[in-house]
Design an enzyme around this catalytic site. Structure first.
Site, short mmCIF file in Angstrom:
data_model
loop_
_atom_site.label_atom_id
_atom_site.label_comp_id
_atom_site.label_asym_id
_atom_site.label_seq_id
_atom_site.Cartn_x
_atom_site.Cartn_y
_atom_site.Cartn_z
N SER A 544 6.45 -70.17 18.57
CA SER A 544 7.65 -70.89 18.96
C SER A 544 8.65 -70.84 17.80
O SER A 544 9.04 -69.75 17.38
CB SER A 544 7.30 -72.32 19.37
N ASP A 630 7.88 -69.31 30.53
CA ASP A 630 8.22 -70.20 29.41
C ASP A 630 9.66 -70.67 29.56
O ASP A 630 10.59 -69.86 29.64
CB ASP A 630 8.04 -69.45 28.09
N HIS A 664 4.93 -72.04 28.07
CA HIS A 664 5.04 -72.04 26.62
C HIS A 664 3.68 -72.15 25.93
O HIS A 664 3.49 -71.60 24.85
CB HIS A 664 5.93 -73.22 26.19
#
Length: 691
Positions: A544, A630, A664
């Site tokens: 991320s 995501d 995610h």
């Protein structure tokens, strides 16, 4: 091994901001509905599979190691709430947890023994994730919220990974799932005192949670009422019931500013009352404690202070714990006779206990030099016992009950590690790197005691460094597959995180963001100089915003790393932050800056954006892992990044792996997650020639 990766069309698309014209030849990959995009991602998965086919056996071996070390049929330590003990149970061969409860005797303060993980006598299954997930490629549970009287359950499910949840209500007396159903909800919920009314949250088109709704059980969702709506696009809203079960709390938070409203839980139709109007740059949160609200805030207190104000007439904040520079107060939890403050100091987490009506306080003490500790659940308000979680890089996840009066700690459970794990064979260390500006940056290191300190051991260096999120020391069963093959594991606690207090965060965001990247590079070079490893044996890993870190260090110091694992990586930040219609963009301006309004911010972000700064040079081997659904970091960022790397520096090895049915967090089932982790570990070992 195949020699030619998939080709991607280059279609120049220009953008101009602040007089700067940039060509993006891979922008079309953002067209998720384009069949050519999906075909390209599937071709990349096929290429990655073929390129790593020689690792299939190792991946299987590591998966079996993780599985063999894990007690698959297990039971969490039950937590008391009202008349029941609540717990989660896992069963060998099943992907998801099972939420359960058993009745509790009125004077029973000790949880039932969990034994071998078998169902407890009198067990009531509230929710079985395996049944809900049947026939689905993905399953995630969002809200799980039982009414104060224990008669109803609100829960929400996501079957795509896009974090859009379907909210449902179950009658726990009859076992019936009611007709009440609300689509497209967000995390978070709160029940009224009598369990008749449920508060929940929905998001706007940019995935921002902005509305709190009131739903009366038995009525149609179309009749639900908006209780609060946040118009400022920088702010997210949340809703919860206080531990005392007296108040519904509605909070609105940007990255740097907060505002809180409350309404009595026994009067769910009431208008929420404001605690204090928002002031730019002032953050605060509250908890209910008898006649007062406890207020944790940063007004003239960079590392936060604790105060209180009246429940009946919220006004001035009366100091309870003054600001102490270097001691970051992170959260406050109120119990009927005690207050527990979660804090961090000197790079470590801690817990401070205050007795109600007394100025006496004490900090809990722990024996290891590196550890992580925090409160674990604790739904009961009227109690002298609090449950804490404790772990270190050598101590598996542990659950203790702490008597707040006697200070006695009782170990309730330590996560089993099967196969004869001996913590005495491993050792954890604290190292310090010196950053470019002289700042000392902490590094947490764990290795087997027999690993040589002569520069020959390979090392995995993990980093994040954003949003004041701290990467504290923790135990990992999967990590043993690295350590037992002679690899060292380290966490670089770089600026932009929160490990060393609020200033640590401030010095790694906005126009100081490059400190995050140079700190990480300094950590890698320090570990090499101190003979833990050498540059050609270091693999960096981050996900991320930590994936942004990975992309930046690949451009800035490719010679310092043998390989880089970038998971759901935020590697095209400038393009995303320039588009206010994308999820999260407006809320992110207080983290990264607003390049639409500021030429300086635009130039600064462009100077470190991984995608913008790919050049013809020798890069480390790169593995990029992403997910099609995501909504936080869109899949096309790593897809474009890998395409540009191949086009600009074609001699390198770059792999892209896309989960086509996840979000995610990657695969949702535990076995699928272990397989994914086994793949990353196998690739890492291969990169440093340990495969």
């Amino acid at each position: 091994m195949p020699t030619t990766p998939p080709t991607v069309r280059q279609v120049p698309a220009e953008r101009t901001f602040h007089g700067d014209t940039v060509t993006d030849e891979f922008s079309w990959l953002a067209e998720k509905e384009n069949p050519e995009t999906i075909a390209y991602l599937e071709a990349e998965n096929d290429w990655t599979g073929k390129a790593t086919a020689h690792l299939d056996g190792l991946q299987t071996t590591i998966f079996e190691e993780i599985k063999a070390r894990t007690q698959e049929t297990d039971l969490s330590v039950p937590q008391r709430k009202g008349s029941f003990w609540y717990y989660t149970r896992t069963v060998e061969g099943k992907q998801y947890g099972i939420q359960c409860r058993v009745a509790a005797a009125p004077d029973d303060v000790s949880p039932p023994a969990t034994g071998d993980g078998a169902p407890l006598a009198g067990e009531e299954v509230l929710l079985d994730g395996n049944e809900l997930a049947e026939g689905k490629n993905f399953f995630a549970l969002g809200t799980f919220d039982v009414t104060p009287d224990g008669n109803r359950l609100a829960y929400s499910v996501d079957f795509d990974g896009d974090e859009r949840f379907i909210l449902k209500v179950k009658d726990l007396v009859t076992g019936e799932t009611l007709a009440d159903e609300v689509p497209d909800t967000f995390y978070g919920s709160a029940w009224s005192s009598d369990g008749s009314t449920l508060f929940y949250i929905t998001v706007d088109d940019a995935w921002r949670p902005y509305r709190v709704w009131r739903h009366v059980v038995g009525q149609q969702a179309a009749d639900d009422v908006i209780v609060f709506e946040e118009a400022d696009e920088r702010f997210w809203v949340g809703v919860e019931l206080t531990r005392s079960e007296k108040f519904i709390v509605i909070d609105a938070n940007s990255k740097v500013t907060s505002e809180v409203r409350v309404l009595a839980a026994d009067d769910p139709a009431a208008e929420p009352a404001l605690i204090r109007p928002r002031v730019q740059g002032v953050e605060y949160s509250i908890d209910h404690h008898g006649h007062r609200f406890l207020v944790l805030h940063n007004e003239d207190a960079e590392d936060f202070a604790l105060a209180y104000t009246s429940v009946d007439n919220p006004g001035d904040w009366v100091e309870l714990i003054p600001h102490t520079p270097g001691t970051r107060l992170e959260s406050v939890d109120a119990f009927q006779r005690h207050i527990v403050v979660s804090l961090r100091r000197d790079g470590l987490t801690g817990l401070r206990v205050l007795a109600d009506g007394s100025t006496d306080s004490y900090d809990m003490a722990f024996p290891e030099p590196l550890y992580s500790v925090g409160l674990a659940g604790n739904p009961e308000y009227d109690t002298n016992l609090v449950r804490i979680s404790y772990t270190s890089m050598v101590t598996p996840d542990s659950v203790y009950d702490v008597d707040l009066i006697t200070r006695a700690m009782e170990l309730r459970k330590r996560k089993p590690v099967l196969g004869g794990y001996d913590p005495e064979q491993y050792e954890q260390y604290r190292e310090w790197a010196i950053a470019d500006d002289g700042t000392r940056v902490p590094i947490s290191v764990v290795a087997r005691k027999d690993v040589p300190r002569n520069g020959t051991a390979p090392l995995l260096l993990y980093g994040y460094g954003s949003y004041e999120i701290s990467m504290d020391p923790y135990f990992s069963i999967a990590r043993l597959s690295l350590l037992d093959r002679g690899m060292v594991y380290a966490i670089a606690h770089v600026r932009g995180g929160g490990e060393m207090g609020r200033r640590w965060y401030e010095d790694g965001k906005m126009l100081t963001k490059r400190n995050t990247f140079t700190d990480f590079i300094a950590c890698a070079r320090t570990l090499a100089r101190s003979s833990w490893t050498s540059a050609d044996k270091i693999v960096a890993r981050g996900g991320s915003a930590g994936g942004l870190l990975m992309g930046a260090i690949a451009n800035l110091a490719p010679d310092a790393f043998a390989g880089i694992v970038a998971q759901v990586p935020f590697v095209d930040p400038l393009t995303s932050i320039l588009d206010p219609s994308l999820p999260l963009t407006v809320t992110e301006w207080e983290e990264w800056g607003n390049p639409l309004e500021s030429a300086d911010v635009y130039a600064y972000m462009k100077s470190y954006s991984p995608y913008e700064n790919v050049v013809k040079q020798k890069y480390p081997a790169i593995l990029a892992v992403t997910s099609l659904n995501d909504t936080r970091v869109l899949y096309h960022e790593p897809a474009k990044w890998v395409a540009r790397l191949r086009a600009t520096a074609p001699e390198g090895s770059y792999l892209l792996k896309t989960e086509m049915g996840a979000g995610h967090g990657g695969p949702s089932g535990r076995y699928d997650s272990w397989k994914e982790e086994a793949f990353v570990i196998a690739w890492t070992l291969d990169t440093v020639h340990l495969a």
